[in-house]
Motif scaffolding. Sequence first.
Motif, mmCIF file in Angstrom:
data_model
loop_
_atom_site.group_PDB
_atom_site.id
_atom_site.type_symbol
_atom_site.label_atom_id
_atom_site.label_comp_id
_atom_site.label_asym_id
_atom_site.label_seq_id
_atom_site.Cartn_x
_atom_site.Cartn_y
_atom_site.Cartn_z
ATOM 1 N N GLY A 174 12.334 -7.056 0.233
ATOM 2 C CA GLY A 174 11.104 -7.022 -0.558
ATOM 3 C C GLY A 174 10.799 -5.567 -0.853
ATOM 4 O O GLY A 174 11.700 -4.749 -1.042
ATOM 5 N N LYS A 175 9.489 -5.232 -0.823
ATOM 6 C CA LYS A 175 9.077 -3.884 -1.213
ATOM 7 C C LYS A 175 9.644 -2.820 -0.269
ATOM 8 O O LYS A 175 10.193 -1.817 -0.698
ATOM 9 C CB LYS A 175 7.546 -3.826 -1.256
ATOM 10 N N ILE A 176 9.500 -3.051 1.040
ATOM 11 C CA ILE A 176 9.914 -2.020 2.007
ATOM 12 C C ILE A 176 11.438 -1.966 2.131
ATOM 13 O O ILE A 176 12.040 -0.886 2.105
ATOM 14 C CB ILE A 176 9.246 -2.285 3.380
ATOM 15 N N HIS A 212 3.414 1.053 16.391
ATOM 16 C CA HIS A 212 2.996 0.459 15.107
ATOM 17 C C HIS A 212 2.346 1.518 14.201
ATOM 18 O O HIS A 212 1.228 1.351 13.732
ATOM 19 C CB HIS A 212 2.042 -0.721 15.339
ATOM 20 N N ASP A 238 9.063 -0.086 16.152
ATOM 21 C CA ASP A 238 7.677 0.298 15.828
ATOM 22 C C ASP A 238 6.740 -0.858 16.134
ATOM 23 O O ASP A 238 5.519 -0.709 16.038
ATOM 24 C CB ASP A 238 7.570 0.686 14.344
ATOM 25 N N TYR A 276 0.838 -1.208 0.000
ATOM 26 C CA TYR A 276 0.000 0.000 0.000
ATOM 27 C C TYR A 276 0.858 1.239 0.000
ATOM 28 O O TYR A 276 0.498 2.246 -0.560
ATOM 29 C CB TYR A 276 -0.975 0.006 1.173
ATOM 30 N N THR A 318 10.771 -2.355 12.198
ATOM 31 C CA THR A 318 9.430 -1.880 11.803
ATOM 32 C C THR A 318 8.640 -3.048 11.217
ATOM 33 O O THR A 318 7.602 -2.824 10.589
ATOM 34 C CB THR A 318 9.514 -0.763 10.742
ATOM 35 N N PRO A 322 9.409 -10.726 6.870
ATOM 36 C CA PRO A 322 8.162 -11.078 7.563
ATOM 37 C C PRO A 322 8.458 -11.920 8.803
ATOM 38 O O PRO A 322 9.563 -12.458 8.935
ATOM 39 C CB PRO A 322 7.405 -11.901 6.526
ATOM 40 N N ARG A 371 7.876 -6.981 12.484
ATOM 41 C CA ARG A 371 6.976 -7.620 13.451
ATOM 42 C C ARG A 371 7.763 -7.862 14.729
ATOM 43 O O ARG A 371 8.950 -8.232 14.673
ATOM 44 C CB ARG A 371 6.436 -8.955 12.920
ATOM 45 N N THR A 409 12.261 -16.516 10.949
ATOM 46 C CA THR A 409 12.707 -15.190 11.415
ATOM 47 C C THR A 409 12.310 -14.922 12.863
ATOM 48 O O THR A 409 12.685 -13.899 13.417
ATOM 49 C CB THR A 409 12.128 -14.061 10.526
ATOM 50 N N PHE A 445 3.103 2.477 9.060
ATOM 51 C CA PHE A 445 2.263 2.443 7.849
ATOM 52 C C PHE A 445 1.380 3.683 7.724
ATOM 53 O O PHE A 445 0.766 3.899 6.683
ATOM 54 C CB PHE A 445 1.319 1.220 7.903
ATOM 55 N N ASP A 504 18.806 -11.453 2.074
ATOM 56 C CA ASP A 504 17.474 -11.991 1.777
ATOM 57 C C ASP A 504 17.701 -13.373 1.186
ATOM 58 O O ASP A 504 18.581 -13.532 0.329
ATOM 59 C CB ASP A 504 16.760 -11.070 0.760
ATOM 60 N N PRO A 505 16.957 -14.410 1.636
ATOM 61 C CA PRO A 505 17.144 -15.724 1.013
ATOM 62 C C PRO A 505 16.842 -15.704 -0.482
ATOM 63 O O PRO A 505 17.320 -16.577 -1.223
ATOM 64 C CB PRO A 505 16.159 -16.634 1.757
#
Length: 342
Positions: free
Chosen positions: A153-155, A295, A258, A100, A232, A206, A234, A211, A298, A174-175
């Motif tokens: 990934g995206k972030i 949190h 966060d 998003y 930021t 994630p 989880r 993780t 976003f 990143d794997p």
Amino acid sequence: MKMAVFSAKVYDREFLTEANQSAGHALTFFEPHLDISTVQLAAGYDAVCVFTNDTLNREVLQALAKHGVRVVALRCAGYNNVDLEAAQELGLTVVRVPAYSPYAVAEHAVGMILTLNRKFHKAYNRVREGNFKLDCLLGFDLHGKTVGIVGTGKIGTVAANILKGFGCRVLTYDPAPNILFEEHGIQCVSLPDLLKQSDIISLHCPLTPQTYHLISDESLSQMKDGVMIINTSRGGIIDTKAIIRGLKAGKVGYLGLDVYEEEADIFFEDLSDKCMEDDVFARLMTFPNVLITGHQAFFTQEAMANIAQTTLSNISQVERGEACPNQVLPMPGELKVAAARP
Ligand code: NAD
């Protein structure tokens, strides 16, 4: 569809109501979290709309299915709070908002780095009280520092590019490495190399069984003394008790959170007139070099508008019987985290 929106705040009503003018679903907003004690509120609805701290374990999903609910619409990207295997067995379709605004979260992570380093939060209060001394406000140049991004990934990709713009040396792990990075001077390395070389580590993977507690006593021991860690993603990615030990020993020089392992009972609520019952969280708040936000990474206008629009369009697609690209299906490794949640 008739949809019960759980954990609904004023801003959720505002953005979902606005987006629903064209989507035309029947929305009912409920303030409580979805869990076994509130699941009966969903009786008679076709869909539930939920957020990060709602509980969607097997027991809750069974109750939802019994009440006639067919769709679980996550208005977030992460789905670690859903027992996807149970949902599939019960015939519940789970949809989410995979993207998003990666900018919202990446920019928040970088804001945390700058705040911890240059101590804007302390300077703001000090100046307002007429204290213009600079003692204890000493920071460091970000330029030339090594930043490790875990998860590209995206972030993570946006964060890596922003930090490259600051003149940092950016390492990524990143794997599924992004080979395009190398062209932009961003290196893909192993996790041990990233932990060993980074002055700042920002987590953008994630929460999965792989993780869970990635930041532990063991991984902290591989890091530089005084490392800055930003999470930021989880809460469960960091073993909070281990990081408290790291802060006390000076191994961790700065910590920006966060998200927090046990945030479900704390975040998104006004607890200012209550006693903090979580002793681990209370201990975290005593450190001068820890910055916590609730949190909110976003939480930008663009992200909220996109979340609302995608959530309702996911529901419309499922209602029309179309294949929804944002449907989440179980993958073997991802089941245990949600299944373990109370
Ligand atoms: P994404 O799916 O685009 O990227 C995740 C990346 O992590 C992928 O490239 C994947 O290969 C990688 N990854 C998977 N396992 C890994 C491991 N063991 N080690 C390192 N990397 C691993 O997700 P995204 O949109 O970039 O979001 C990342 C996370 O950010 C989400 O899972 C969510 O938990 C969190 N998030 C937080 C907020 C917030 O407000 N704080 C908002 C959105 C997302």
